[in-house]
Design an enzyme around this catalytic site. Structure first.
Site, short mmCIF file in Angstrom:
data_model
loop_
_atom_site.label_atom_id
_atom_site.label_comp_id
_atom_site.label_asym_id
_atom_site.label_seq_id
_atom_site.Cartn_x
_atom_site.Cartn_y
_atom_site.Cartn_z
N CYS A 397 2.33 -63.71 32.76
CA CYS A 397 3.00 -62.96 33.82
C CYS A 397 1.93 -62.32 34.70
O CYS A 397 0.90 -61.90 34.19
CB CYS A 397 3.81 -61.81 33.24
SG CYS A 397 5.33 -62.34 32.52
N ILE A 398 2.22 -62.22 35.95
CA ILE A 398 1.26 -61.61 36.87
C ILE A 398 2.01 -60.68 37.81
O ILE A 398 3.12 -60.99 38.26
CB ILE A 398 0.45 -62.71 37.62
CG1 ILE A 398 -0.61 -62.10 38.53
CG2 ILE A 398 1.35 -63.65 38.39
CD1 ILE A 398 -1.65 -63.11 39.00
N LYS A 407 -2.37 -57.16 49.92
CA LYS A 407 -3.71 -56.72 50.32
C LYS A 407 -4.76 -57.64 49.70
O LYS A 407 -5.95 -57.32 49.71
CB LYS A 407 -3.95 -55.29 49.80
CG LYS A 407 -3.07 -54.21 50.39
CD LYS A 407 -3.38 -52.88 49.67
CE LYS A 407 -2.30 -51.85 49.88
NZ LYS A 407 -2.35 -51.24 51.20
N LYS A 411 -4.32 -62.56 44.80
CA LYS A 411 -5.31 -63.64 44.74
C LYS A 411 -6.50 -63.25 43.88
O LYS A 411 -7.10 -64.08 43.22
CB LYS A 411 -5.78 -63.99 46.15
CG LYS A 411 -4.88 -64.96 46.85
CD LYS A 411 -5.58 -65.43 48.10
CE LYS A 411 -4.63 -66.17 49.01
NZ LYS A 411 -5.14 -66.19 50.38
N GLU A 431 2.16 -69.87 33.71
CA GLU A 431 3.39 -70.18 32.99
C GLU A 431 4.55 -70.36 33.97
O GLU A 431 4.65 -69.64 34.95
CB GLU A 431 3.68 -69.01 32.03
CG GLU A 431 4.89 -69.18 31.16
CD GLU A 431 5.20 -67.88 30.38
OE1 GLU A 431 4.32 -67.41 29.64
OE2 GLU A 431 6.31 -67.36 30.56
N1 ACO Z 1 5.96 -62.79 51.94
C1 ACO Z 1 5.21 -63.80 52.42
N2 ACO Z 1 3.98 -64.07 51.97
C2 ACO Z 1 3.50 -63.30 50.98
C3 ACO Z 1 4.22 -62.21 50.45
C4 ACO Z 1 5.51 -61.95 50.96
N3 ACO Z 1 6.25 -60.94 50.53
N4 ACO Z 1 3.47 -61.62 49.49
C5 ACO Z 1 2.32 -62.30 49.42
N5 ACO Z 1 2.32 -63.31 50.33
C6 ACO Z 1 1.26 -64.30 50.58
C7 ACO Z 1 0.11 -63.66 51.28
O1 ACO Z 1 0.24 -63.74 52.68
C8 ACO Z 1 -1.05 -64.47 50.79
O2 ACO Z 1 -1.15 -65.71 51.46
P1 ACO Z 1 -2.31 -66.02 52.56
O3 ACO Z 1 -3.61 -65.77 51.88
O4 ACO Z 1 -2.09 -67.43 52.90
O5 ACO Z 1 -2.06 -65.06 53.65
C9 ACO Z 1 -0.65 -64.80 49.37
O6 ACO Z 1 0.75 -64.70 49.32
C10 ACO Z 1 -1.27 -63.89 48.35
O7 ACO Z 1 -1.24 -62.57 48.81
P2 ACO Z 1 -1.86 -61.38 47.99
O8 ACO Z 1 -1.94 -60.17 48.87
O9 ACO Z 1 -3.12 -61.80 47.32
O10 ACO Z 1 -0.75 -61.20 46.87
P3 ACO Z 1 -0.10 -59.84 46.32
O11 ACO Z 1 -1.16 -58.84 46.04
O12 ACO Z 1 1.00 -59.43 47.19
O13 ACO Z 1 0.44 -60.34 44.92
C11 ACO Z 1 2.17 -61.26 43.57
C12 ACO Z 1 1.23 -61.49 44.76
C13 ACO Z 1 1.36 -60.93 42.33
C14 ACO Z 1 2.98 -62.52 43.31
C15 ACO Z 1 3.11 -60.07 43.97
O14 ACO Z 1 3.90 -60.46 45.05
C16 ACO Z 1 4.00 -59.59 42.86
O15 ACO Z 1 3.56 -58.87 41.97
N6 ACO Z 1 5.31 -59.97 42.91
C17 ACO Z 1 6.28 -59.52 41.93
C18 ACO Z 1 6.06 -60.15 40.57
C19 ACO Z 1 5.99 -61.67 40.67
O16 ACO Z 1 6.82 -62.31 41.28
N7 ACO Z 1 4.96 -62.23 40.01
C20 ACO Z 1 4.75 -63.67 39.91
C21 ACO Z 1 5.68 -64.23 38.86
S1 ACO Z 1 5.20 -65.83 38.36
C22 ACO Z 1 4.30 -65.58 36.94
O17 ACO Z 1 4.31 -64.49 36.43
C23 ACO Z 1 3.45 -66.66 36.35
#
Ligand code: ACO
Ligand code: ZN
Length: 544
Positions: A397-398, A407, A411, A431
Site C-alpha cells: 500500500c502506498i 507535490k 513519486k 500490489e
Molecule cells: N489528479 C491528477 N493527477 C494527479 C493527481 C490527481 N488528483 N494526483 C497526482 N497526480 C499525478 C501528478 O500530476 C503526477 O504526474 P506528473 O508527474 O505527470 O505531473 C503523478 O500523479 C504523481 O504525483 P505526486 O505528486 O508524486 O503524487 P502524490 O504525492 O499526490 O501521491 C498517491 C500519489 C500516493 C497515489 C496519492 O494520491 C495518494 O496517497 N492517494 C490515496 C491513496 C492511494 O490511492 N494510494 C495508491 C493505492 S494503490 C497501492 O497502494 C499499491
C-alpha cells in the site's frame, strides 16, 4: 490544500440549518436505500445520478428554525455513479431531484467485482464502485498528456527482445487500448497464495495502546467488533491471504460509508475519504485527534494534550534508513512495532478505498517518509511492503497524506521502493489492484524512469547514427521495474513500433517534450548515497 489547514471553527456534522426541513407530511418523498436519483453536486448546479446508500432523520427543534416540533431533517448518504467514492457524502433532501428517481439497479451477480471499462482500474469493490467518470477523465488527461504519435521521430532505439512474446503475456494494454493491464493482471493473480498458510488474525487493537487506559482499551477492542458485526451485516468472508490489507468486501453497508468526520494530525485537519475501522465511539465525535508521532487516536483535544505529555516519540519507531536534508525514511517492522503499524494502517485506510483492514501486520515492513524540523519528524506518507512476496510485489500500500499530495512525494516514495528493490537485486511491482491515483502516479513514474533510461542508453551509444540495441530485460534490470510494467508503459506511451522485421522504440518529440516538462517539475529525488540499508532474506528466518 487550503481545506486541509485547520479551519478557524470546529467542523460540524453535515447538517445545515439553512436547508429546508421535511415535515412528516413529506414522508412520501422518503427514498430508501438502493434507489437512484439525480443529486446536485456540491460545487455547482449540476445534477448527477447517485445511489442512496443510507438515510437518517435528524429531529429539528422549533427554536432552530425547523417549524413544527415533530419535523425532522432528512439526510441521505449518496454515492455518485461514475465518480470515485471519495465524493460520497451526506446531502440534504433539497439537493435531490425527486422527479427523476429510479428503482434500485439490478446487477448480475459478480458483475461489480472488478471493473475495467474506461478507467481500467481493478476496483475489487463489488457494486459500490462503478468505473468513475472522474477516473476516466483524469486518466484520459494523463494519457493524452504523455501520449505520443509516431511522427517526428528524434531518437530511435532498437529492441532486440521480442516484444511480441511479451505482448502475448501482457493483457491488453496496447497503444490504443486503455490501461487494462493492472486489472487483468490482478485477475490472473487472484488468491495466488491461498495455500501458503499465512497466519491470519484480525488486527487486535486492544493491545495497541502506548498508555491505554481501561476505557480506551475497551473502546479499541470495539473496533474489531464494531466493524465486523455491530452493523448487523453478514459476517465478513476471510480476507485475501496476501497483501497488506485484504480486499474490501464492502457489500457491508457500514463499510461503504465514511465513518470519521475529520481527523487532526499535527498542524493539519484532514477530511477522510473512506471508511476505516476506528472504534465505533470515535465515529460519533466531530474530530478524531491523532498523535502525529505514535499515531494513536484520541477522542478529544484534551485527551491528545494529556497524551502528548506522556508520549516519548518524536519520530516513527524503527530505524532511520535514509536522510537527505529535511527528509527521512524510517523502516518499521510490523511484528516489532505492532501498535504503530496498526495505527498507521487505520490512518491509511481513511484514504485507501480498495483495501480493507483485517490483517496481521507481522508480515510487513513499513517505510514512513517524514519531514523533519526542530520539533520532530512529521509523517508525510508511507508505503508498506511484504517481507516475502511470491509475486514480486515491492509495494503493498502506498499513501501520501492529503495535505502533502501533488507535490512529488508520491513519486519519491515510488522511487524509494525501486531503490530498495535494486539493493535486493530484484525487480518489483506494486500490489494490485491499484487505485485511480495509484495508477496515475505509477504510470507517471514508469514513463519518466524508462525514458530517462532510454536517453541514457542512447547517450552512451558509440555511434550516434547507429541506434543502440536494448532489451526489455535491460530496461527492467536498470530500473528494477518489473518486465510487465516496462512493456505496458512503452506500449501506453506508444513508443514501440514494428519496423522492417524488428521492434524499435521511437522516442518521439512529443514524448521527449512531455518528459522534459515533468522532469523539470520533479525537484525532490532520492539520492541512493543517502540510503543505508541491506535487505534481509526473510525466508531464512524462522519467523518474521
Ligand atoms: N489528479 C491528477 N493527477 C494527479 C493527481 C490527481 N488528483 N494526483 C497526482 N497526480 C499525478 C501528478 O500530476 C503526477 O504526474 P506528473 O508527474 O505527470 O505531473 C503523478 O500523479 C504523481 O504525483 P505526486 O505528486 O508524486 O503524487 P502524490 O504525492 O499526490 O501521491 C498517491 C500519489 C500516493 C497515489 C496519492 O494520491 C495518494 O496517497 N492517494 C490515496 C491513496 C492511494 O490511492 N494510494 C495508491 C493505492 S494503490 C497501492 O497502494 C499499491
Ligand atoms: Zn503519541
Amino acid at each position: 490544500t487550503q481545506q486541509h489547514q485547520k479551519p478557524a471553527q470546529q467542523p460540524h456534522l453535515p447538517t445545515s440549518v439553512s436547508t429546508p426541513s421535511l415535515g412528516r407530511s413529506d414522508s412520501l418523498l422518503l427514498l430508501s436505500e438502493g434507489f437512484v436519483a439525480p443529486v446536485r453536486l456540491k460545487n455547482g448546479g449540476e445534477y448527477r445520478l447517485a445511489e442512496i446508500l443510507s438515510r437518517r432523520e435528524i429531529p429539528v427543534s422549533p427554536s432552530s428554525g425547523g417549524g413544527n416540533a415533530d419535523s425532522s431533517l432528512v439526510m441521505y448518504y449518496v454515492h455518485f455513479e461514475d465518480f470515485n467514492k471519495r465524493l460520497d457524502e451526506w446531502v440534504s433532501a433539497d439537493r435531490i431531484d425527486f422527479t427523476g428517481v429510479q428503482p434500485p439497479r439490478v446487477r448480475p451477480p459478480g458483475s461489480g467485482g472488478s471493473v475495467s471499462g474506461g478507467g481500467g482500474i481493478a476496483g475489487g469493490n463489488g457494486m459500490a464502485n462503478p468505473v468513475s467518470g472522474e477516473r476516466r477523465s483524469v486518466l484520459g488527461a494523463a494519457e493524452t498528456g504523455v501520449g505520443a504519435t509516431s511522427t517526428a521521430a528524434s531518437s530511435v532505439v532498437g529492441v532486440a527482445d521480442s516484444v511480441s512474446n511479451s505482448r502475448a503475456g501482457t493483457p491488453d494494454s496496447t497503444a490504443s487500448g486503455g490501461p487494462h493491464h493492472h486489472h487483468n493482471h490482478h485477475q490472473q493473480h487472484q488468491h495466488p497464495l491461498l495455500n501458503k498458510k499465512r497466519p491470519y488474525s484480525a488486527i487486535c487493537l486492544a493491545d495497541s495502546g502506548v498508555d491505554q487506559s481501561e476505557d480506551e482499551a475497551s473502546a479499541a477492542s470495539a473496533a474489531v467488533v464494531g466493524t465486523a458485526s455491530a452493523n448487523g451485516g453478514p459476517p465478513l468472508p476471510p480476507p485475501r491471504q496476501t497483501g497488506s490489507m485484504a480486499h474490501n468486501h464492502d457489500d457491508n453497508k457500514v463499510m461503504r460509508m465514511k465513518n470519521i468526520e475529520w481527523i487532526e494530525l499535527g498542524r493539519y485537519r484532514i477530511k477522510p475519504w473512506y471508511f476505516s475501522p476506528y472504534p465505533v465511539e470515535l465515529t460519533k465525535v466531530a474530530c478524531v485527534y491523532l498523535c502525529e508521532f505514535c499515531l494513536k487516536y484520541l477522542k478529544s483535544d484534551t485527551c491528545l494534550r494529556r497524551h502528548l505529555t506522556k508520549c516519548q516519540l518524536r519520530h516513527p519507531p524503527g530505524n532511520e534508513i535514509y536522510r537527505r536534508q529535511n527528509l527521512s525514511f524510517f523502516e518499521i517492522d510490523g511484528r516489532k512495532n505492532k501498535a504503530y503499524s496498526q495505527h498507521l494502517c487505520l490512518l491509511a485506510k481513511l484514504f485507501l478505498d480498495h483495501k480493507t483492514l483485517y490483517y496481521d501486520t507481522d508480515p510487513f515492513l513499513f517505510y514512513v517518509l517524514c519531514e523533519t524540523d526542530s520539533v520532530g519528524c512529521h509523517i508525510v506518507g508511507y508505503f508498506s511492503k511484504e517481507k516475502e512476496s511470491a509475486e514480486d510485489f515491492n509495494v503493498a500500500c502506498i499513501l501520501v497524506l492529503p495535505p502533502f499530495q501533488r507535490k512529488g512525494y508520491g513519486k519519491l516514495l515510488i522511487e524509494f521502493s525501486y531503490e530498495l528493490s535494486k539493493l535486493e537485486g530484484e525487480t518489483g511491482s506494486p500490489e494490485k489492484p491499484l487505485s485511480d491515483l495509484g495508477l496515475i502516479s505509477y504510470r507517471a513514474y514508469w514513463s519518466q524512469t524508462l525514458i530517462d533510461a532510454l536517453l541514457e542508453i542512447k547517450r552512451s551509444a558509440p555511434n550516434e547514427n547507429d541506434p543502440p540495441s536494448v532489451t526489455i530485460n535491460d530496461l527492467s534490470e536498470r530500473t528494477a521495474i518489473k518486465r510487465e510494467d516496462v512493456i505496458s508503459t512503452l506500449q501506453h506511451l506508444n513508443l514501440v513500433h514494428y519496423y522492417k522485421g524488428v521492434y524499435v522504440i521511437v522516442l518521439t518529440k512529443e514524448a521527449l517534450d512531455a518528459h522534459s516538462r515533468t522532469q523539470g517539475k520533479r525537484r525532490i529525488r532520492i539520492d541512493p548515497k543517502c540510503l543505508q540499508w541491506q535487505g534481509k532474506d526473510w525466508s531464512k528466518r524462522g519467523r518474521w
